[in-house]
Structure formats: structure tokens, C-alpha cells
Design an enzyme around this catalytic site. Structure first.
Site, PDB file in Angstrom:
ATOM      1  CB  ILE A  95      -0.951  -0.026   1.217  1.00  0.00           C
ATOM      2  CG1 ILE A  95      -1.971  -1.151   1.004  1.00  0.00           C
ATOM      3  CG2 ILE A  95      -1.645   1.320   1.416  1.00  0.00           C
ATOM      4  CD1 ILE A  95      -2.917  -1.365   2.159  1.00  0.00           C
ATOM      5  CG  ASN A 110      -2.712  -1.297  -9.232  1.00  0.00           C
ATOM      6  OD1 ASN A 110      -1.789  -2.127  -9.291  1.00  0.00           O
ATOM      7  ND2 ASN A 110      -3.804  -1.510  -8.506  1.00  0.00           N
ATOM      8  CG  HIS A 112      -7.946  -4.421  -8.225  1.00  0.00           C
ATOM      9  ND1 HIS A 112      -7.249  -4.740  -7.077  1.00  0.00           N
ATOM     10  CD2 HIS A 112      -9.236  -4.740  -7.999  1.00  0.00           C
ATOM     11  CE1 HIS A 112      -8.098  -5.227  -6.183  1.00  0.00           C
ATOM     12  NE2 HIS A 112      -9.304  -5.235  -6.713  1.00  0.00           N
ATOM     13  CB  SER A 139     -10.191  -2.510 -13.271  1.00  0.00           C
ATOM     14  OG  SER A 139     -11.439  -3.131 -13.099  1.00  0.00           O
ATOM     15  CB  THR A 144      -6.148   8.334  -6.540  1.00  0.00           C
ATOM     16  OG1 THR A 144      -7.054   7.245  -6.339  1.00  0.00           O
ATOM     17  CG2 THR A 144      -6.309   8.898  -7.945  1.00  0.00           C
ATOM     18  CG  ASP A 148      -7.350  -1.612  -5.434  1.00  0.00           C
ATOM     19  OD1 ASP A 148      -6.291  -1.474  -6.056  1.00  0.00           O
ATOM     20  OD2 ASP A 148      -7.516  -2.505  -4.585  1.00  0.00           O
TER      21      ASP A 148
HETATM   22  C1  GAR Z   1      -2.292 -10.059 -10.926  1.00  0.00           C
HETATM   23  O1  GAR Z   1      -3.411 -10.897 -10.953  1.00  0.00           O
HETATM   24  C2  GAR Z   1      -2.689  -8.648 -10.524  1.00  0.00           C
HETATM   25  O2  GAR Z   1      -3.935  -8.257 -11.006  1.00  0.00           O
HETATM   26  C3  GAR Z   1      -2.705  -8.778  -9.031  1.00  0.00           C
HETATM   27  O3  GAR Z   1      -1.588  -9.578  -8.717  1.00  0.00           O
HETATM   28  C4  GAR Z   1      -1.347 -10.463  -9.794  1.00  0.00           C
HETATM   29  C5  GAR Z   1       0.104 -10.341 -10.204  1.00  0.00           C
HETATM   30  O4  GAR Z   1       0.469 -11.329 -11.119  1.00  0.00           O
HETATM   31  N1  GAR Z   1      -2.625  -7.502  -8.402  1.00  0.00           N
HETATM   32  C6  GAR Z   1      -3.248  -7.180  -7.263  1.00  0.00           C
HETATM   33  O5  GAR Z   1      -3.926  -7.965  -6.653  1.00  0.00           O
HETATM   34  C7  GAR Z   1      -3.036  -5.756  -6.791  1.00  0.00           C
HETATM   35  N2  GAR Z   1      -3.906  -5.455  -5.728  1.00  0.00           N
HETATM   36  P1  GAR Z   1       1.810 -11.211 -11.952  1.00  0.00           P
HETATM   37  O6  GAR Z   1       2.942 -10.982 -10.942  1.00  0.00           O
HETATM   38  O7  GAR Z   1       1.975 -12.545 -12.620  1.00  0.00           O
HETATM   39  O8  GAR Z   1       1.681 -10.089 -12.915  1.00  0.00           O
END
Ligand code: GAR
Length: 201
Positions: A95, A110, A112, A139, A144, A148
Site C-alpha cells: 500500500i 495499477n 487490479h 481493471s 490515487t 484501488d
Molecule cells: C495479478 O493478478 C494482478 O492483477 C494482481 O496480482 C497479480 C500479479 O500477477 N494484483 C493485485 O492484486 C493488486 N492489488 P503477476 O505478478 O503474474 O503479474
């Protein structure tokens, strides 16, 4: 053409990072990834980035304990050293403080794994299944201060199937993330280039 110098911040395997690196091989892509930074020294994505000849740097958050801003000042120093113009969070699981978000306002995005504004935070897929939703998805949004909460740049829905587990759904959403994120990075970069917002110093 002008290409923004891009840093990709990760915490783990970095498959979204790989999708962006792949897209950035095209001549007309508006960002040039120059740095991958992880808060976890053992992140698999750092090895992947290094193998592709990128600067791949770990700034371990653990020695900073609960002082988030001190950790972020160390991150910021690395970003400034590399003359970064845009920051992409790709599975970066820290965070961020208002200070860091302020440094990169309008220049940081980012991804999400939910159809925001539904399910900010963690366990998005299980929460969508438990709610009986017909679809989940992913998304990309501007970062900000609220977690999220920033304006959405692009989204992709993924139908939830009967008998889905969180893991099965996450795997299908991830495939869509790999298509969505490179597209959204290009949209955001073109917007930044058109606004010529001053860089942090
Ligand atoms: C992805 O699914 C992304 O959307 C999520 O972590 C994963 C990373 O995968 N992000 C979050 O949850 C952020 N809050 P990756 O390391 O293989 O790209």
C-alpha cells in the site's frame, strides 16, 4: 516517436510485466521499459527482467519495518536515478502513502483483478464467486490515495462458470490481464505525453 521511460514495480512472478515487455518490442509503443523494481528480493519477475537485459533492482521493504514512507523514499531514489517518467504497478503488493502517490500523480497506473469499483483490496475472485456474480474481470486504473479507487482506464470482463474455484477463475482473469494491461499502458502513456505534466525532482 517519443517513448516514456517506464518503471514496472512488482512483488512476485511478474507475468503482467512480461506482457508489457513483449508489447514494448513494437516500434510504435509509447513506453520504453528501462527498470523493473521489486520490494521482494526473491521475486521471480526480477530474474525474467534481468534475462531480458533490463535493470532489475530489489528494494526490500522489510528493513524499513512499518515506516512505509522511508521505504518509498528508497524506491523513489532508484526511480529518479533511472530518470523514470511513468510507473506501472504490476502485482506490486504494497500500500502506497499519499507522499509517494503525490510524486507520481497522473503518471502511475495499477492493474487490479476485479471489475472496479467492485471488490477493491484482496481475495477479489472468491468475493465475486461468493456474491453469485455472473462475471469477474480485471481493471487498470490511475493510482490515487484511496486503494484501488482511481479513475478506470480500461476493463475486461470474464464470465464466472458453474463450479469455479477462486484459483480457476484467477487463471482465466490473468489471461485477460495480459491482453488488457499492455493496451491500457499505451492509452495512459499517450495521455501523459499529451499533458506534458512536470516530472518529480
Ligand atoms: C495479478 O493478478 C494482478 O492483477 C494482481 O496480482 C497479480 C500479479 O500477477 N494484483 C493485485 O492484486 C493488486 N492489488 P503477476 O505478478 O503474474 O503479474
Amino acid at each position: 516517436m517519443t517513448r516514456l521511460k517506464l518503471a514496472i514495480l512488482i512483488s512476485g512472478r511478474g507475468t503482467n510485466m512480461e506482457a508489457i515487455l513483449q508489447a514494448a518490442r513494437a516500434d510504435d509503443y509509447p513506453v520504453n521499459p528501462v527498470l523493473v523494481l521489486s520490494n521482494r528480493p526473491d521475486a521471480k519477475g526480477l530474474d525474467t527482467a534481468r534475462a531480458q537485459g533490463l535493470a532489475a533492482i530489489a528494494v526490500d521493504h522489510k528493513p524499513y519495518s512499518k515506516d512505509r514512507e522511508a521505504f518509498e523514499r528508497a524506491v523513489q531514489q532508484v526511480l529518479l536515478e533511472h530518470e523514470i517518467e511513468m510507473v506501472v504497478l504490476a502485482g506490486f503488493m504494497r500500500i502506497l502513502t499519499p507522499w509517494f502517490v503525490g510524486q507520481w500523480a497522473g503518471r502511475m497506473i495499477n492493474i487490479h483483478p476485479s471489475l472496479l469499483p467492485k471488490y477493491p483490496g484482496l481475495n477479489t475472485h472468491q468475493r465475486a464467486i461468493d456474491a453469485g456474480d455472473a462475471e469477474a474481470g480485471c481493471s487498470v486504473h490511475w493510482v490515487t490515495e484511496g486503494v484501488d479507487e482511481g479513475n478506470v482506464i480500461a476493463q475486461a470482463p470474464v464470465p464466472i462458470e458453474a463450479g469455479d474455484s477462486a484459483d480457476k477463475l484467477a487463471a482465466r482473469v490473468l489471461l485477460e490481464e495480459h491482453k488488457l494491461y499492455p493496451r491500457a499502458v499505451a492509452i495512459a502513456a499517450r495521455e501523459i505525453l499529451s499533458k506534458k505534466k512536470p516530472l518529480p525532482v
